[in-house]
Design an enzyme around this catalytic site. Sequence first.
Site, PDB file in Angstrom:
ATOM      1  CG  ASN A 156      -1.852   1.068   0.945  1.00  0.00           C
ATOM      2  OD1 ASN A 156      -3.059   0.827   0.295  1.00  0.00           O
ATOM      3  ND2 ASN A 156      -1.887   1.906   1.832  1.00  0.00           N
ATOM      4  CD  GLU A 157      -1.116   5.937   0.235  1.00  0.00           C
ATOM      5  OE1 GLU A 157      -0.657   6.156   1.343  1.00  0.00           O
ATOM      6  OE2 GLU A 157      -1.878   6.494  -0.346  1.00  0.00           O
ATOM      7  CB  CYS A 167      19.915  -0.267   7.247  1.00  0.00           C
ATOM      8  SG  CYS A 167      19.311  -1.273   6.014  1.00  0.00           S
ATOM      9  CD  GLU A 312      -6.165   4.961   0.220  1.00  0.00           C
ATOM     10  OE1 GLU A 312      -6.025   6.096   0.687  1.00  0.00           O
ATOM     11  OE2 GLU A 312      -5.317   3.821   0.388  1.00  0.00           O
ATOM     12  CD1 TRP A 320      -4.233  11.700   6.266  1.00  0.00           C
ATOM     13  CD2 TRP A 320      -3.007  13.629   5.222  1.00  0.00           C
ATOM     14  NE1 TRP A 320      -4.397  11.871   4.805  1.00  0.00           N
ATOM     15  CE2 TRP A 320      -3.804  12.794   4.222  1.00  0.00           C
ATOM     16  CE3 TRP A 320      -2.490  14.470   4.553  1.00  0.00           C
ATOM     17  CZ2 TRP A 320      -4.020  13.063   2.830  1.00  0.00           C
ATOM     18  CZ3 TRP A 320      -2.402  14.907   3.272  1.00  0.00           C
ATOM     19  CH2 TRP A 320      -3.198  14.100   2.479  1.00  0.00           C
ATOM     20  CD  GLU A 360      -5.740   6.836   8.292  1.00  0.00           C
ATOM     21  OE1 GLU A 360      -4.528   7.261   7.521  1.00  0.00           O
ATOM     22  OE2 GLU A 360      -6.069   5.489   7.986  1.00  0.00           O
ATOM     23  CG  HIS A 363      -9.291   9.956   6.951  1.00  0.00           C
ATOM     24  ND1 HIS A 363     -10.374   9.649   5.834  1.00  0.00           N
ATOM     25  CD2 HIS A 363      -8.294  10.300   6.198  1.00  0.00           C
ATOM     26  CE1 HIS A 363      -9.793   9.920   4.810  1.00  0.00           C
ATOM     27  NE2 HIS A 363      -8.542  10.113   4.842  1.00  0.00           N
TER      28      HIS A 363
HETATM   29  C1  GAL Z   1      -3.419   6.646   2.356  1.00  0.00           C
HETATM   30  C2  GAL Z   1      -3.564   5.367   2.892  1.00  0.00           C
HETATM   31  C3  GAL Z   1      -4.660   5.108   3.840  1.00  0.00           C
HETATM   32  C4  GAL Z   1      -5.457   6.000   4.596  1.00  0.00           C
HETATM   33  C5  GAL Z   1      -5.551   7.460   3.842  1.00  0.00           C
HETATM   34  C6  GAL Z   1      -5.882   8.498   4.640  1.00  0.00           C
HETATM   35  O1  GAL Z   1      -2.376   7.484   2.491  1.00  0.00           O
HETATM   36  O2  GAL Z   1      -3.264   4.343   1.968  1.00  0.00           O
HETATM   37  O3  GAL Z   1      -4.365   3.945   4.415  1.00  0.00           O
HETATM   38  O4  GAL Z   1      -4.126   6.123   5.550  1.00  0.00           O
HETATM   39  O5  GAL Z   1      -4.203   7.883   3.295  1.00  0.00           O
HETATM   40  O6  GAL Z   1      -6.186   9.628   3.985  1.00  0.00           O
END
Ligand code: GAL
Length: 681
Positions: A156-157, A167, A312, A320, A360, A363
């Site tokens: 993911n991302e 390292c 997404e 955030w 989150e 969110h």
């Molecule tokens: C993305 C991430 C998600 C969630 C989302 C919140 O960066 O893939 O898991 O954290 O942001 O905006």
Amino acid sequence: MHARTFAPAVGLVDGILYGGDYNPEQWSPSTWKEDIGLMKEAGVNLVTLGVFSWAILEPSEGEYDFSRMDILMELLSAGGIKVDLATGTAAQPAWASVAYTDIAPMDERGMRFSHGSRQSYCPNSPSYLRLSRALVEALGKRYAAHPALALWHVNNEVACHLQACTCDTCAALFRKWLASRYGGLERLNEAWGTAFWSQRYSSWEEIVPPRVSTASLNPAARLDYRRFMSDSFLDLVRGEAGILRRVSPGIPITTNLMWTDGADWFRLDGVVDALAYDSYPDPSEKESWRWAAYMFDLTRGHLGGKPWLLMEQAPSQVNWRPLNAAKKPGLMRLWSSQALAHGSDSVLFFQWRASVRGSEQFHSAMLPHAGASSRRHAEVKAFGMELARLSGKNGSLPGLAGSVVSARAALINSYDSWWFSQYRPFPTDAYDYQRFVRDWHDSLSRLHVPVDIISPRDSLDGYGLVLAPALFLADEELLSRLGSFVKDGGTLATGIGAAMVDEEGKVRTGGYGGQLARLCGIHIQEYDVETPRGGVTAGGYPVHAWFDLIEAAKETEVLAFYEGGSWLAGFAAATKAKAGKGNAYWLGTRAESSYLDAFMADCLAAAGIEGLVAAGPDIEACVRLTASGEELLFVMNHGEGEGRARPVTKGWKLVHGPGVIDEGEELALTPLTFAVLSRRA
Ligand code: GAL
């Protein structure tokens, strides 16, 4: 021209995918049935499952527990909802970090990151790779034949939170990477210019990753480290994808990216079947939708123009940013349509049900804290229904999924140039590679011209206009291809320090820009940078950041001179030259839209490219071409007032949206709405 494959990004689902990340492990099983019922009512046809499930799937090393996942897959299958199943490798369990200390990544100061967040792994850690690949294999085997499975979601991302690890594992692999790139130390010493500051290496062991030192580090070494880390992240994706191909053949594979320079993502072409993007423009920022437009085109470009996936977006606010503004009514729908317009085959969100605990908890989500009877959920549901009416076999736009964007303009995005311009020896912090590239993309957006974003390695065939702003680092091969493109009749626009260095970061001497500058009929002996005093203009308009001081050859037309009290006055800032059958433009500075749009209009006219619509800058227009030869023109009004747009070509009919086409064939759109027109291509 990007290939036209006309294959939906995920062929196993009919029409446009709608849904989002589903994190049921945060909830008791009693909510699961309710979730699925509500999803069906909202038109959800795909959810992403298991992104952060590793610790639940493998509570201790080698002990897998798929019981909850089994139930969820069954429930979703029974509900007719397909699954984008994540490999779960983006956050390793705490037990893994504690047992294997090589997992924790190291920053430039030599400090190890702790666990307790996510993505806290070194992409080269042998323990992380062993454990994560074992999980991928176990998941792959278990669910390969499951009827709910539509898509595999790698990690993911990748490289979102961590772009480089320094390292000792990485150091050792870097040395091997260098040995295979350069063959021997002599060649490396030459390429890195280690004669400077006594940096000569006499054994491979002396080479270390870019860790903090007393003054700036060797720029060529830094560049190679970024390339090495890029390969490391790409290998991580390749490794997981390879396992899935073996144990779960026939199921398409995706991975989702966020805004990041962690790797040269063009190199994912052939590794995954569809690329996904997570889009979070700030609703409180003016014109942030134009940034989204750029990222959508870049995402599509990474895989050579194939339909991509909006994996997404936030239904409303994120959590955030220092300040997290809500999306006003209508904005989620408009921004979703924008992704479709730029070639996405999906509208997916983070996340389905709003968390009440964890990082989150504030969110937004498709099913908000307020529940199913909320305004926010009603909007999500209404859009889900709308998409079902629009796409799919019986929809009004049946060919939308799998249709492609066809553009005659291309914009080169060079990760090498981006990386190279980020570090200290660079003459100004204001040289913001991505900002400069986006400026030119923004200009095309204001002029309603579709554009493909391509890598420096992509073919230029089929394009009438190629833009290469700030292509600071370029190899001779690319420069000669650009030369042939122009001589064969193409129009090229470049500038802002373009081609100053070669692929090793070595400065071209005898006039900056080498053969590219010669192609453009100019000579550049010097550059200057903007100081806080500012005040430099070109052609009467303010210009910023970087100034190529251009001397134009006799036959070269000067479009703008620097002027004002500054010593730059008299040097050209923008030029146009004929070369062979084509035209070569150079804009040597960062111009504001007031000048940039006029410059771009000139380039477009030379290339014979028109905008899709005649309209103001708040109107966005994009076109997709279906397999059956229908053009779908998306027109979006991002403005606060009514927007009007007139397609520049004839024969369009309105197929979706509240707009009306009047007798003059002008479309009127209320604020934050979109319409789709169609015609035979
Ligand atoms: C993305 C991430 C998600 C969630 C989302 C919140 O960066 O893939 O898991 O954290 O942001 O905006």
